[in-house]
Design an enzyme around this catalytic site. Structure first.
Site, PDB file in Angstrom:
ATOM      1  N   THR B 263     -36.099 -11.785 -15.611  1.00 23.36           N
ATOM      2  CA  THR B 263     -35.244 -10.604 -15.813  1.00 23.36           C
ATOM      3  C   THR B 263     -34.262 -10.839 -16.962  1.00 23.36           C
ATOM      4  O   THR B 263     -33.051 -10.792 -16.766  1.00 23.36           O
ATOM      5  CB  THR B 263     -34.435 -10.296 -14.531  1.00 23.36           C
ATOM      6  OG1 THR B 263     -33.656 -11.475 -14.208  1.00 23.36           O
ATOM      7  CG2 THR B 263     -35.322  -9.952 -13.365  1.00 23.36           C
ATOM      8  N   ASP B 383     -22.427 -34.788 -11.080  1.00 21.10           N
ATOM      9  CA  ASP B 383     -22.921 -33.503 -11.594  1.00 21.10           C
ATOM     10  C   ASP B 383     -23.562 -32.730 -10.459  1.00 21.10           C
ATOM     11  O   ASP B 383     -24.693 -33.039 -10.086  1.00 21.10           O
ATOM     12  CB  ASP B 383     -23.923 -33.778 -12.716  1.00 21.10           C
ATOM     13  CG  ASP B 383     -24.519 -32.501 -13.289  1.00 21.10           C
ATOM     14  OD1 ASP B 383     -24.026 -31.408 -12.957  1.00 21.10           O
ATOM     15  OD2 ASP B 383     -25.481 -32.606 -14.055  1.00 21.10           O
ATOM     16  N   GLU B 421     -27.872 -23.669 -11.502  1.00 22.12           N
ATOM     17  CA  GLU B 421     -27.530 -23.973 -12.894  1.00 22.12           C
ATOM     18  C   GLU B 421     -28.536 -24.907 -13.520  1.00 22.12           C
ATOM     19  O   GLU B 421     -28.876 -24.796 -14.701  1.00 22.12           O
ATOM     20  CB  GLU B 421     -26.122 -24.597 -12.959  1.00 22.12           C
ATOM     21  CG  GLU B 421     -25.595 -24.817 -14.384  1.00 22.12           C
ATOM     22  CD  GLU B 421     -25.807 -26.237 -14.920  1.00 22.12           C
ATOM     23  OE1 GLU B 421     -25.347 -26.518 -16.025  1.00 22.12           O
ATOM     24  OE2 GLU B 421     -26.451 -27.073 -14.238  1.00 22.12           O
TER      25      GLU B 421
END
Lengths: 708, 708
Positions: B263, B383, B421
């Site tokens: 998208t 992280d 992410e």
């Protein structure tokens, strides 16, 4: 002919509340006390001031403006144009009735003119190139105006220079279907098509012809389309009436884009370097088709071939045939061809906008812009000088108030007199390109009054009464209200309106007034036949000024998000009716878009509640917050990727559509294409438009709440 | 190794003023009197409140957050990810220290996972397909964390499934020049290239290889690049130090775009329909190249061919050869090929952002956003959980103040815990797509703290002193100041900053900490080797919170347009030095862009004068007007047409550039291309970038004055 009055207010956004208030000016309110700083910040529009404004708008001043503006032809960048620049500057810098400041904004833009040494020509030539007939090259003079040596001969701007020759055919309005039908009767390769104005844009008449191998396209005005059907005899037309004389020719630009062609999306300032070279943009204009624009009542009777259908027939006293191609064996033009010689030349010239400003007292960084173009094709009494005369009268009345210290608007009012509009909206487009972000972030609304009055007629009731009588709609929320004509919007997506007196009852719905873009559009024509006494002009000035003042001075902006929701609901209803069944068959659901429209309505109702429950007089920051939501609502519908093939169009609700349905334009066009081709890739585009619409409407709804 | 401290503040805009104030917190001001409405509207940031905030930020709380967040692996959309969602929601909805509101935003996004039934494999096979060697498929376990069955084996996300086989070659970092050099020594068609991490993006290593006919690309981490050069022995690495053990593998996404791939530019909500199908996006990911990511210290000594240049050599105790292609005749791998089997599968899954808000008291419609992603590859202690732990501590301290009625920010503070992410900035990208217009119009700034601390080290002076000591610049206006690392910006163009403790003095400038994206990035690793005692985390929380509070509470936004002018001047200077002479030779002038930068400086100085001369405490609307100018300044540099080949990049100053010069990115890239190809069409692109830059800078300058 029934002479009536109408104002069409073209509106790209949520300006509806304006319509409601216009009928009700004159409600008086108690005078404000002496202003303290805090009072100033929450001051609302002053109805007494509006009443004063209305009473000071003077029809004689408008007439005088028009006389001045139309002294000489003022085609863009000519000496006559420069005279109008000086006139505007003088008026807007006047110490008694001028604006806070006025200045010139100059752009160097790419224009196209006929070459006097190499005039455009349309002739009929026989097999040995002998000229059998030459089409008239300029209009017959009826008034002294037209003796001016600066009357530009009729031409098609941006038609590339060159010579072509081919057998003549008649292609009606030059629409895709017209050429398709014509192509069924003959091989069009190498022909020259004659088309009449109307039904399709100027350039489209050639673009549509190109795939069939047509080598040239002529455009003329059929009396059927302009003179209310039948009147075309010399004694029935101007100077005897407002109808177009037989020799009248509509000039026009055959450029399909907006703004300077050499600097797309960039302002054509010295500081920006030209990006395209003319040779690169030629494909945009078309390579192999040459235009001309001529009336011809000699060729028609001679055209060979079958008789064209009823809706191809015009008002010349002969049957309109398709053409053989070419002429009848029995005519003097037997075996002849039409030869077109175009001597246009292109040139980069400096064109000026004239700008003026009254700076706002409370919110100087919010702009209400009022504009019109200044350039004409010839004298341009109606187009555009009727609108410029009105603008000058509004600025005179307001300027005087400012100079006398009696008034200063809450928000800044910017006046724009655009240059080179006739060549493709160039002056205004360059202005928006130059100040794109600034204008996008801060402009409350734009009002355009180009042709102020384009038909005779007046009924002696109020503007509002006339409006609601002749152009109305029934709204679920408001009942019967004046109808706004919706317009498309280009890149900026600023709430915009355009005002115009017109006549809703012309016999065949002519697209424009008879003298449009001809040498007959003069002060004499305007003052004799369009608006003797200039009272229609006066009414436009009052109405446009009223709208302007409410946008500039209202504490709460007169823009309604509920009315925007109503439009979306109307569009959705139409889309569901037109498309849902077929979309289902393709596994495409309309549920997401239905939910999005519901979200929008819910958000709009929420904001209306917030407004109702707020103590705006005591919350200046909250007013600003709400006004920002209203002002910026339209920006939420912009998607720079939605219409890759449509130059400068980005608005998913107010973009031009060729499908001609009162619904979402991208969806309508994509659906029409997919339904016609049946290809999966085209249905994918429908899918894409459903998605971007859904997201845009949801995204706009999100902007109607202040936080999350 | 010298252990030092550094904060790099990545900054896309005019946040400079922040740097100046950070060193000076603690200046006290007289207490405000009891608030009346008018006082509230003009209230400025409260230094006492900031001091209180700083003192309440607790290192033990951060440690506890990290312990909780890293209990189990929490790769996007896994059960472990959902546990972190629940944890964030619980904390942000806490009745004593939660936010005004917290909620989940879910998107259904296109992800890629390894198939447990069909594991990825790299083997060396001989001519009869017998397996001579199998590369280890997962890391060696050193702590109980790694026994978790949900540790995802190393894989290259979005590498298409399939099997390839080819002779092995060594391609250094897989940069264009690396392949070019390698190609001079042999025919690369049909080979499998092994490349080391660093020097080029993950996917770029394959994209760069494709033109040479390479059929597969392997990526491994060379100890040279991660363990400060030479340390790679098992006893020198984790669990004995912070260095990466030999079996450690960096996982990663080989997707080159941002956001959900199905998208593009649209939020992947149920309400928006998927626009691309996976088959359509495959070309974006690459068709013929398969990735894997494995350390291998067996293949290298066996590689045939010439010895590679010095800067291709790594830390394995053998010379690094190019390859024959393939292995030495003298090795056991003689005539063998490398076989790569990829069993990844793609799937659309629901990924969640967790959002929370503290609504503003005076300007709820202005947002300061603070965010970090939540998903990791394995336990993700550094992280991203170091950043999430810091965010939770900031929100705890502020939430408690709000719940106790002691404080409410002037502007709304939005916290975002982004999902997915690691697969390509998906959660944050979808969020910005969903709320595009709303965020664009109203967001003051975005602060991102992902990896909060990525190296050991602390000097016991203030953050400011460390910062200015180790990372500084000399500004013509301010003298020596802390330097901000500049970052690129995607579609929205919101002023953004990213904070990080790092170590400026690692021997070879390793690009990241050793355990990055491996199974060793655990609480044990973080608390033993990165930040024992969590005082570096605490300093980041204090600094980031300080910045956040100043952005949220200052009456006048701490954003400086003068510093923006300085950057433009620096960029211009570099551009003139690098390009002017060659541009002149091509008849391209830099005068317009010089004038534009001067206009910008003039406008910035003007606005600074306006600010200095304003009585901001008494003019709430004027403050809002100036703040709007500062907040929106960056938006003026957006041009959706400037970078048609760079997905989501629109900012003409802060877009990624491959030319690697500290100057205007579009100009630098276009110039590099034209100078290399010499083609006129490429020089035309340089011309184009000069023009759009000039207009953007002029346009931005225009926004710094309130009217015209």
């Amino acid at each position: 002919m029934l002479k009536t009055l109408l104002i069409g207010f073209g509106c790209c956004a949520c300006v509806l509340a304006l319509g409601i208030v216009i009928g009700h000016f004159g409600i008086s309110k108690p005078e404000s006390p002496a202003l303290s700083w805090a009072d100033d910040v929450v001051k609302d529009v002053d109805e007494n001031f509006i009443t004063t404004f209305l009473s000071e708008v003077d029809n004689k001043e408008i007439e005088q403006n028009l006389r001045e503006l139309t002294k000489v032809p003022h085609m863009a960048t000519t000496e006559g144009d420069e005279q109008t620049v000086q006139f505007m500057l003088k008026r807007w810098k006047d110490s008694e009735s001028g604006l806070d400041e006025a200045w010139r904004e100059e752009y160097s833009v790419y224009l196209s003119f006929p070459d006097p040494k190499n005039p455009n020509k349309v002739t009929v030539v026989n097999a040995s190139n002998a000229v059998l007939h030459t089409v008239r090259e300029k209009e017959i003079n009826y008034t002294s105006d037209q003796n001016d040596p600066n009357v530009v001969p009729p031409y098609a701007a941006y038609s590339p220079p060159g010579n072509i020759k081919g057998k003549l055919v008649y292609a009606n309005y030059g629409r895709p279907n017209d050429y398709m039908l014509l192509n069924e009767t003959m091989d069009l390769r190498g022909t020259v098509a004659i088309t009449r104005y109307g039904g399709a844009g100027r350039a489209a008449k050639a673009i549509n012809a190109a795939p069939y191998g047509v080598v040239g396209v002529l455009v003329y005005t059929d009396p059927y389309d302009i003179n209310d059907g039948l009147m075309s005899d010399q004694n029935e037309t101007y100077p005897h009436s407002w109808y177009l004389p037989p020799s009248g020719v509509e000039r026009g630009s055959f450029n399909t884009l907006y703004g300077d062609l050499l600097t797309p999306y960039l302002a054509a300032k010295g500081i920006v370097q030209k990006w395209y070279s003319p040779s690169e943009i030629t494909p945009i204009i078309l390579k192999h088709v040459t235009f001309s624009s001529k009336i011809t009542r000699i060729e028609f009777p001679a055209l060979d071939g079958k008789m064209a259908p009823n809706d191809w027939q015009g008002s010349f006293p002969c049957p309109y045939n398709f053409g053989g191609p070419g002429f009848k064996a029995a005519s003097t033009f037997k075996d002849s061809k039409v030869k077109v010689d175009i001597g246009n030349y292109d040139v980069v010239k400096n064109s000026s906008n004239v700008m003026g400003i009254i700076r706002g007292s409370v919110e100087p960084d919010r702009y209400v812009i009022y504009g019109n173009h200044r350039d004409s094709w010839v004298h341009g009494a109606i187009d555009p000088s009727s609108g410029t005369s009105v603008m000058l009268e509004i600025s005179r009345v307001l300027g005087r108030m400012v100079k006398q210290g009696k008034w200063r608007p809450r928000r800044s009012i910017i006046f724009g007199s655009w240059g080179a509009e006739e060549f493709g909206l160039i002056g205004s487009a360059e202005y928006t390109e130059q100040y794109f972000t600034k204008l996008s972030e801060r402009t409350v609304a734009y009002i355009n009054v180009d042709i102020a009055v384009n038909a005779p007629g007046f009924e002696s009731t109020s503007v509002y009464d006339n409006w609601i009588k002749y152009t109305n709609k029934t709204s679920p929320t408001h009942g019967v209200i004046p109808r706004f004509l919706e317009v498309t919007t280009l890149r900026l997506s600023i709430t915009s309106g355009s005002l115009l007196w017109t006549c809703p009852t012309r016999t065949i719905g002519a697209r424009i007034y008879p003298a449009y873009h001809t040498a007959y559009d003069t002060f004499d024509y305007a003052s004799k036949y369009i608006d003797p006494g200039f009272t229609s002009h006066q009414a436009v000035a009052r109405t446009a000024g009223n709208v302007l003042l409410r946008l500039a001075d209202s504490l709460l902006l007169p823009l309604s998000c509920g009315d925007y929701a109503e439009t979306l609901e109307d569009y959705l209803k139409e889309a569901v009716m037109q498309y849902e069944e077929q979309l289902k068959a393709k596994d495409l659901s309309m549920e997401p878009i239905k939910l999005a429209v519901s979200s929008f309505r819910r958000a709009a109702s929420h904001l209306e509640e917030v407004i109702k429950n707020s103590d705006l007089k005591n919350e200046p920051l909250k007013v600003r917050m709400i006004n920002d939501q209203l002002m910026l609502l339209d920006r939420a519908f912009l998607d720079p990727l939605a219409f890759p093939d449509k130059y400068a169009f980005r608005h998913v609700i107010w973009t031009s559509s060729s499908a001609g349905k009162p619904t979402f334009p991208g969806l309508a066009d994509a659906f029409a294409k997919a339904a016609s081709s049946g290809q999966q890739s085209d249905w994918d585009k429908v899918h894409y438009h459903l998605s971007i619409l859904t997201q845009a409407i949801e995204g706009a709804a999100h902007t109607l709440t202040s936080t999350f």
